[in-house]
Design a protein around this motif. Sequence first.
Motif, PDB file in Angstrom:
ATOM      1  N   LEU A  79     121.757  53.108  33.185  1.00 13.68           N
ATOM      2  CA  LEU A  79     121.226  53.607  34.294  1.00 13.68           C
ATOM      3  C   LEU A  79     122.302  53.598  35.681  1.00 13.68           C
ATOM      4  CD1 LEU A  79     119.143  55.224  35.866  1.00 13.68           C
ATOM      5  CD2 LEU A  79     118.107  52.878  36.309  1.00 13.68           C
ATOM      6  N   ARG A  80     123.053  52.258  35.617  1.00 14.37           N
ATOM      7  CA  ARG A  80     124.173  52.212  36.698  1.00 14.37           C
ATOM      8  C   ARG A  80     125.375  53.260  36.288  1.00 14.37           C
ATOM      9  NH1 ARG A  80     122.609  46.703  35.980  1.00 14.37           N
ATOM     10  NH2 ARG A  80     124.410  46.424  34.489  1.00 14.37           N
ATOM     11  N   ALA A  81     125.600  53.454  35.311  1.00 11.01           N
ATOM     12  CA  ALA A  81     126.700  54.339  34.803  1.00 11.01           C
ATOM     13  C   ALA A  81     126.256  55.750  35.255  1.00 11.01           C
ATOM     14  CB  ALA A  81     127.209  54.230  33.593  1.00 11.01           C
ATOM     15  N   GLY A  82     125.002  55.960  34.816  1.00  9.09           N
ATOM     16  CA  GLY A  82     124.505  57.287  35.023  1.00  9.09           C
ATOM     17  C   GLY A  82     124.373  57.562  36.643  1.00  9.09           C
ATOM     18  N   GLY A 100     112.559  67.288  43.575  1.00  8.79           N
ATOM     19  CA  GLY A 100     113.100  65.989  43.315  1.00  8.79           C
ATOM     20  C   GLY A 100     113.713  66.119  41.997  1.00  8.79           C
ATOM     21  N   LEU A 101     113.639  66.941  41.152  1.00  7.58           N
ATOM     22  CA  LEU A 101     114.119  67.149  39.872  1.00  7.58           C
ATOM     23  C   LEU A 101     115.910  67.433  40.132  1.00  7.58           C
ATOM     24  CD1 LEU A 101     111.540  69.204  37.699  1.00  7.58           C
ATOM     25  CD2 LEU A 101     112.216  66.704  37.777  1.00  7.58           C
ATOM     26  N   ALA A 102     115.982  67.914  41.211  1.00 14.19           N
ATOM     27  CA  ALA A 102     117.728  68.052  41.606  1.00 14.19           C
ATOM     28  C   ALA A 102     118.406  66.763  41.509  1.00 14.19           C
ATOM     29  CB  ALA A 102     117.754  68.906  42.951  1.00 14.19           C
ATOM     30  N   ILE A 103     117.866  65.699  41.743  1.00  6.78           N
ATOM     31  CA  ILE A 103     118.379  64.374  41.901  1.00  6.78           C
ATOM     32  C   ILE A 103     118.030  63.650  40.530  1.00  6.78           C
ATOM     33  CG2 ILE A 103     118.877  61.977  42.887  1.00  6.78           C
ATOM     34  CD1 ILE A 103     119.688  64.683  44.604  1.00  6.78           C
ATOM     35  N   ALA A 104     116.858  63.473  40.250  1.00  5.72           N
ATOM     36  CA  ALA A 104     116.538  62.862  39.121  1.00  5.72           C
ATOM     37  C   ALA A 104     116.938  63.385  37.788  1.00  5.72           C
ATOM     38  CB  ALA A 104     114.915  62.802  38.943  1.00  5.72           C
ATOM     39  N   LEU A 105     116.938  64.662  37.490  1.00  6.16           N
ATOM     40  CA  LEU A 105     117.610  64.902  36.054  1.00  6.16           C
ATOM     41  C   LEU A 105     118.912  64.633  35.621  1.00  6.16           C
ATOM     42  CD1 LEU A 105     116.499  66.588  33.695  1.00  6.16           C
ATOM     43  CD2 LEU A 105     117.491  68.747  34.926  1.00  6.16           C
ATOM     44  N   PRO A 106     119.920  64.890  37.095  1.00  5.48           N
ATOM     45  CA  PRO A 106     121.148  64.735  36.595  1.00  5.48           C
ATOM     46  C   PRO A 106     121.583  63.245  36.373  1.00  5.48           C
ATOM     47  CG  PRO A 106     121.022  65.361  38.796  1.00  5.48           C
ATOM     48  CD  PRO A 106     119.776  65.525  38.138  1.00  5.48           C
ATOM     49  N   ILE A 107     120.784  62.208  37.142  1.00  6.53           N
ATOM     50  CA  ILE A 107     121.063  60.741  36.944  1.00  6.53           C
ATOM     51  C   ILE A 107     120.465  60.466  35.666  1.00  6.53           C
ATOM     52  CG2 ILE A 107     120.170  58.384  37.634  1.00  6.53           C
ATOM     53  CD1 ILE A 107     120.409  59.699  40.469  1.00  6.53           C
ATOM     54  N   LEU A 108     119.322  60.844  35.310  1.00  7.63           N
ATOM     55  CA  LEU A 108     118.745  60.493  33.949  1.00  7.63           C
ATOM     56  C   LEU A 108     119.555  61.308  32.597  1.00  7.63           C
ATOM     57  CD1 LEU A 108     114.820  60.896  34.833  1.00  7.63           C
ATOM     58  CD2 LEU A 108     116.144  59.032  34.731  1.00  7.63           C
ATOM     59  N   GLY A 109     120.014  62.272  33.065  1.00  4.78           N
ATOM     60  CA  GLY A 109     120.982  62.814  31.844  1.00  4.78           C
ATOM     61  C   GLY A 109     122.095  62.047  31.632  1.00  4.78           C
ATOM     62  N   HIS A 110     122.732  61.644  32.838  1.00  3.47           N
ATOM     63  CA  HIS A 110     124.112  60.862  32.740  1.00  3.47           C
ATOM     64  C   HIS A 110     123.723  59.535  31.871  1.00  3.47           C
ATOM     65  CE1 HIS A 110     126.490  63.675  34.637  1.00  3.47           C
ATOM     66  NE2 HIS A 110     125.998  63.558  36.003  1.00  3.47           N
ATOM     67  N   ALA A 111     122.719  59.030  32.460  1.00  2.00           N
ATOM     68  CA  ALA A 111     122.106  57.843  31.857  1.00  2.00           C
ATOM     69  C   ALA A 111     121.930  57.689  30.618  1.00  2.00           C
ATOM     70  CB  ALA A 111     121.073  57.185  32.668  1.00  2.00           C
ATOM     71  N   THR A 112     121.324  58.800  29.992  1.00  2.00           N
ATOM     72  CA  THR A 112     120.948  59.107  28.753  1.00  2.00           C
ATOM     73  C   THR A 112     122.360  59.146  27.667  1.00  2.00           C
ATOM     74  OG1 THR A 112     119.046  60.103  29.207  1.00  2.00           O
ATOM     75  CG2 THR A 112     119.811  60.442  26.848  1.00  2.00           C
ATOM     76  N   TRP A 113     123.329  59.920  28.236  1.00  2.00           N
ATOM     77  CA  TRP A 113     124.592  59.901  27.577  1.00  2.00           C
ATOM     78  C   TRP A 113     124.963  58.260  27.187  1.00  2.00           C
ATOM     79  CZ3 TRP A 113     127.659  62.341  24.596  1.00  2.00           C
ATOM     80  CH2 TRP A 113     128.855  61.854  24.343  1.00  2.00           C
ATOM     81  N   HIS A 114     125.201  57.537  28.336  1.00  2.00           N
ATOM     82  CA  HIS A 114     125.595  56.267  28.327  1.00  2.00           C
ATOM     83  C   HIS A 114     124.713  55.454  27.247  1.00  2.00           C
ATOM     84  CE1 HIS A 114     128.752  56.704  31.094  1.00  2.00           C
ATOM     85  NE2 HIS A 114     128.059  57.319  31.909  1.00  2.00           N
ATOM     86  N   LEU A 115     123.215  55.441  27.455  1.00  2.00           N
ATOM     87  CA  LEU A 115     122.461  54.885  26.655  1.00  2.00           C
ATOM     88  C   LEU A 115     122.808  55.266  25.043  1.00  2.00           C
ATOM     89  CD1 LEU A 115     119.863  53.027  26.606  1.00  2.00           C
ATOM     90  CD2 LEU A 115     118.539  55.074  26.302  1.00  2.00           C
ATOM     91  N   TYR A 116     123.171  56.430  24.883  1.00  2.00           N
ATOM     92  CA  TYR A 116     123.650  56.863  23.354  1.00  2.00           C
ATOM     93  C   TYR A 116     124.815  56.410  22.945  1.00  2.00           C
ATOM     94  CZ  TYR A 116     126.576  59.923  20.572  1.00  2.00           C
ATOM     95  OH  TYR A 116     127.591  60.424  19.605  1.00  2.00           O
ATOM     96  N   THR A 117     125.930  56.090  23.987  1.00  2.01           N
ATOM     97  CA  THR A 117     126.976  55.699  23.382  1.00  2.01           C
ATOM     98  C   THR A 117     126.758  54.146  23.202  1.00  2.01           C
ATOM     99  OG1 THR A 117     127.829  54.971  25.798  1.00  2.01           O
ATOM    100  CG2 THR A 117     128.355  57.204  24.875  1.00  2.01           C
ATOM    101  N   LYS A 118     125.671  53.373  23.715  1.00  2.00           N
ATOM    102  CA  LYS A 118     125.420  52.028  23.551  1.00  2.00           C
ATOM    103  C   LYS A 118     124.733  51.992  22.342  1.00  2.00           C
ATOM    104  CE  LYS A 118     125.393  50.705  28.581  1.00  2.00           C
ATOM    105  NZ  LYS A 118     126.531  49.614  28.258  1.00  2.00           N
ATOM    106  N   THR A 119     124.018  52.887  21.798  1.00  2.00           N
ATOM    107  CA  THR A 119     123.214  52.901  20.857  1.00  2.00           C
ATOM    108  C   THR A 119     123.873  53.328  19.314  1.00  2.00           C
ATOM    109  OG1 THR A 119     121.429  53.149  22.382  1.00  2.00           O
ATOM    110  CG2 THR A 119     120.827  53.558  19.908  1.00  2.00           C
ATOM    111  N   VAL A 120     124.595  54.412  19.647  1.00  2.00           N
ATOM    112  CA  VAL A 120     125.010  55.061  18.191  1.00  2.00           C
ATOM    113  C   VAL A 120     126.384  54.983  18.092  1.00  2.00           C
ATOM    114  CG1 VAL A 120     125.125  57.267  17.031  1.00  2.00           C
ATOM    115  CG2 VAL A 120     122.981  56.891  18.442  1.00  2.00           C
ATOM    116  N   GLU A 121     127.024  54.570  16.844  1.00  6.63           N
ATOM    117  CA  GLU A 121     128.361  54.305  16.980  1.00  6.63           C
ATOM    118  C   GLU A 121     129.064  55.629  16.868  1.00  6.63           C
ATOM    119  OE1 GLU A 121     130.973  52.393  13.506  1.00  6.63           O
ATOM    120  OE2 GLU A 121     129.873  50.944  14.537  1.00  6.63           O
ATOM    121  N   ARG A 122     129.963  56.071  17.437  1.00  5.91           N
ATOM    122  CA  ARG A 122     130.755  57.411  17.701  1.00  5.91           C
ATOM    123  C   ARG A 122     131.670  57.676  16.636  1.00  5.91           C
ATOM    124  NH1 ARG A 122     132.185  58.330  23.353  1.00  5.91           N
ATOM    125  NH2 ARG A 122     132.614  60.554  22.730  1.00  5.91           N
TER     126      ARG A 122
END
Length: 262
Positions: free
Chosen positions: A26-29, A237-259
């Motif tokens: 989330l912080r990275a997002g 509010g989605l104009a702020i929430a959606l991008p932050i959550l989207g970026h955070a989900t990417w970082h969550l993916y990189t922590k969870t799935v070996e690339r």
Amino acid sequence: MPKTPYVPPIPPRIRAIDLEDVRAALRAGVDDFKAEPKFGIVIGLIYALAGIAMMAGIGGAAPIWAIIPLMLGFPLVGPFVAVAFYEISRARAEGRAPTWGDVLRLMLAQRNRELVWMAMVVLFVFWIWIYQVRLLLALWLGFAAFSDPASFASVAFTTPAGIGFLINGTIVGGLLALVLFSLTVTAIPLLLDQDRDIVTAMIASVRSVLASPRPMLSWAVFVAICLFIAMLPAFLGLAIALPILGHATWHLYTKTVERSGG
């Protein structure tokens, strides 16, 4: 000539994560959003305006009971929209400066890839969401017609049948949301990042939830609360929430799935 034996693809390796990994993602997002706000605000506003247009379009045509589930179900298509944010986060992690050309080309390229099928899965669950509300309404309240939202709310919140409808609708809707979350939380960024098929990606996504149920379910609840709050001011509010959550989900993916090996 002998046929080459079929060798199934090696599934992605899944790592277990903890709550600190979720907080770090989330912080990275937030950092990604601050670094490249123009992408997030523009794409987030387009998504928010699409929600406003949807509600305006169905306001006079849809039955009263359908308006709330349509509004609450709208964020279910958010993970597919978030492809742009995944690419921006990936570019920043690789030391590249994301551009509108790169982001738009990548989004257009997905029409010929497995992400199209994932979009169909998301939309299918979205329609199940709507029809289960209609089914539960018929089971608990019959086929009563409501003239306005106030009359529907009065029945739903003040009568035993209405409260039963709300409780069962919340349970069934929550289960559907959990299924969709499990199928997509890492599947969509995986399909963007690696040459995988949709079945492999969805299985890997479910495995990532099973490997770290508490952190993943905590993330699901956090996302749901953020999106619900973000929709209250006319979806804006989605104009702020959606991008932050989207970026955070990417970082969550990189922590969870070996690339590696993709």
